[in-house]
Write an enzyme that holds these catalytic residues in place. Sequence first.
Site, mmCIF file in Angstrom:
data_model
loop_
_atom_site.group_PDB
_atom_site.id
_atom_site.type_symbol
_atom_site.label_atom_id
_atom_site.label_comp_id
_atom_site.label_asym_id
_atom_site.label_seq_id
_atom_site.Cartn_x
_atom_site.Cartn_y
_atom_site.Cartn_z
ATOM 1 C CG HIS A 85 40.749 36.726 48.024
ATOM 2 N ND1 HIS A 85 40.968 37.162 49.313
ATOM 3 C CD2 HIS A 85 39.405 36.668 47.889
ATOM 4 C CE1 HIS A 85 39.809 37.339 49.914
ATOM 5 N NE2 HIS A 85 38.843 37.049 49.080
ATOM 6 C CG ASP A 221 44.061 38.245 50.480
ATOM 7 O OD1 ASP A 221 44.086 38.830 49.380
ATOM 8 O OD2 ASP A 221 43.270 37.311 50.728
ATOM 9 C CB SER A 655 36.972 39.437 50.586
ATOM 10 O OG SER A 655 37.279 38.277 51.277
HETATM 11 N N1 ARG Z 1 38.532 32.289 52.243
HETATM 12 C C1 ARG Z 1 38.611 33.621 51.771
HETATM 13 C C2 ARG Z 1 37.219 34.057 51.213
HETATM 14 O O1 ARG Z 1 36.337 33.317 51.228
HETATM 15 C C3 ARG Z 1 39.746 33.876 50.848
HETATM 16 C C4 ARG Z 1 39.753 33.092 49.580
HETATM 17 C C5 ARG Z 1 40.887 33.312 48.643
HETATM 18 N N2 ARG Z 1 42.006 32.455 48.860
HETATM 19 C C6 ARG Z 1 42.115 31.167 48.401
HETATM 20 N N3 ARG Z 1 43.195 30.484 48.688
HETATM 21 N N4 ARG Z 1 41.201 30.570 47.688
HETATM 22 O O2 ARG Z 1 36.873 34.193 50.101
HETATM 23 N N1 ASP Z 2 37.062 35.545 52.028
HETATM 24 C C1 ASP Z 2 35.689 35.977 51.963
HETATM 25 C C2 ASP Z 2 35.423 36.887 50.769
HETATM 26 O O1 ASP Z 2 36.013 36.768 49.778
HETATM 27 C C3 ASP Z 2 35.255 36.594 53.245
HETATM 28 C C4 ASP Z 2 34.651 35.566 54.153
HETATM 29 O O2 ASP Z 2 33.953 34.680 53.665
HETATM 30 O O3 ASP Z 2 34.860 35.686 55.344
HETATM 31 O O4 ASP Z 2 34.513 37.619 50.684
#
Ligand code: ARG
Ligand code: ASP
Length: 776
Positions: A85, A221, A655
């Site tokens: 991502h 990921d 991330s």
């Molecule tokens: N929640 C994770 C982070 O904040 C991964 C986000 C990417 N994935 C998604 N389905 N949007 O950024």
């Molecule tokens: N998924 C998040 C990122 O992209 C990490 C988090 O917020 O825990 O940085």
Amino acid sequence: MKNRILLVLFLLSTTFSLRGGEGMWLPQLLKALNEGEMQTMGMKLTAEQIYSVNQGSLKDAIVHFGGFCTSEVISDQGLLLTNHHCGYGQIQSHTSLEKNYIKNGFWAKNLQEELANPGLFARFIVRIDDVTEAMLAGVSDKMGTKERQSQIDKNMAALKVNTKLGAFEELMIRPFYHGNQYFSFTTVTYNDVRLVGAPPEMIGKFGADTDNWEWPRHTGDFALFRIYAGPNNEPAEYNENNKPYNPKHFLPISLDGVEEGDFTLIFGFPGRTNQYLPGVAVKQLVETVNPARIAIRDAALKILDAEMRKDEKTKIQYASKFARIANYWKKWIGENQGLIATNALDKKANLEKEFEAVLNSSLTMKSKYGDILPKFESLYNELEPYVLSRNYYNEIMGRNIEAMRIVGYMRRLISAHEKNGKTGYDKFKERLSGPIESFYKNYNPKIDQQVFSTLTKMYGNADGAKEIAASMQNYLMGNGIRDYEQLAQKVFANSMILDKNKVLQTINQSPEDAIKKIKGDPLFKFASEINSTYQDKIAGRYTEINSEINDLQRRYMEGLIEAFPDKRFWPDANSTMRVTYGKVQGYQPRDGITYNPLTTLDGVIAKYKPGDYEFDVPKKLLQLNALRDYGDYATADGKMPVCFLGSNHTTGGNSGSPAIDANGNLVGLNFDRVWEGTMSDINYDPSICRNIMVDARYILFIIDKYAGAGHLVKEMKLVHPRTDMSGNKSSKKKLNKPVPAKQPGINPKSKRQKAISKDGMPTKEQKVVPYNGGGR
Ligand code: ARG
Ligand code: ASP
């Protein structure tokens, strides 16, 4: 005064409670503050092996990826590991219906096939220094907010001039503890970063938005990039002849995996936390700000979702944008629930009561800090309509109506002309060509029109943000427009901004003609009017109140540290390099449910829904699983591990951070947190805050067995720390030489670039960062 905080922290280091988890620590202070605790929790490394200025250490493998994610070097050829991502925008930029890398994945078979990504950078931290004294020289408590800031700005400018830097080095100075302490970061930035490999999204984004922020998780990921350098291993702009970068240090990868209770540390660039907000601010967030922005995104997402389900082209065009909007939409919902579930407001109220009790017991404390809490109360109350308006404006005009991005470019083009005439105009126009190209590649005005009509209506009805709502209503009235649908029709039917060729034609005229045309454009006119009300009535006052709040927050932080000498305080995240550590650990999301911290490929198969856009599984993976053909990467009991949970305190920006074991080897790749714990940015709670990592063995399995890109695995250094330490020789095929616990992966071949003229410095020109799946 300024060194007192550090002093307090030093004294604290002996009295820490050993619970681990909370806190994002500065790598250069681990020795003083955390080493003992980390070792008690199982770490076999020394603080010096994690951060050292004199020799290669873990920190030399940790890379700020494009400024929005973390990545790490995993070979002596500059191979970079980060999240799928995080690289999503880049993968997407190389994707078309014919070469669908998002859908099918991408694997470069050799260096020549690796793909360049203009604008993407990889930034290393050379050293970190305490510059508090220089930054606060001449600053006194009697100064007002503005006076204080201007002294600090002067000090910063002087410090930047007076600090000797090596070739290609830059100096970045950031406030910590809300301005009570300052650190400088000497950085080196590489601008030639190429895409090496990415799994198909059925793996890299498996579970997509349904599983995002959730456990149990089964997402692979990850993506691979590579840093390229000039002839002497120095930073260089993209050039065919650049060579793979040879790092000071890279992370070996452990094949032994993790078990519940194992020590882990996460090394990366967490973006922002707000752990020390007063209760009144948290209340405002929970009751006013979060609900408003959740509702706006909810409306936009419904429109995008319906259109993306209709056809494949729209899905490709909008996948990244959708994921990005959905990400924080879901996070805010979780955050609100978590803040309520963990009684964050009561906790804040209690802390404030204790704080007041301390103040009441000491006249000096009272006179120093007694005004803070009441002032917070009144400032936040005053802020409320402004902060709400600002969120409406940013979410609607600044983000979710896509065409506003082009409007913004046009506005800057005009101001470049105002400032520097035709030269300024031409220069800015040239910079726009890339962004314009990539904007229209993924733009569908029909969808944007629906978003426009729905969101302008929300703007016009914004409860609690009267001034901006009135500006929208006045626009309708002044132009004889009946409703928001008609507004959208009128604006979209006649604007040139929706069409790439028309925009290019327009800006390629003489600046005078172009500007006349732009200023007459209906969408531009609409945006200008709404924008000018926002600027006149909201932005200025918001900034004023907010800077008073920031100043108060600085004093509150100082006061808290002074009032509670045996509480431990860590500096809020601010996109600087941090270490956080914890253990592999499950949790109880609700009464009667316990989550196991490890998932396997069996769980992927259980979620498998053929043809589904979130839960489909590639055939090849199904086959490998049916044959249990896991290569060297299975667990001792023959399972294929996929993800695991830990009690490491992380946030957005973490991330792509490596999860590092007790010996300094990479065991996982951080990519998310659990939903119940997303309020960790504001109110960390060790019982339910968990970070989510992909197991390194799954990554290797996918690269090697699934993608057949074993040549990449050969580049890496695979180790067996567990079997080696217990003296049992692994029965598995011997891979690269394992890394002794004391010298994790130091690369002896490293030759750091020394004196090279500054001419080749990376330009400071603003980079246009592509969309990524994460971020706010
Ligand atoms: N929640 C994770 C982070 O904040 C991964 C986000 C990417 N994935 C998604 N389905 N949007 O950024
Ligand atoms: N998924 C998040 C990122 O992209 C990490 C988090 O917020 O825990 O940085």
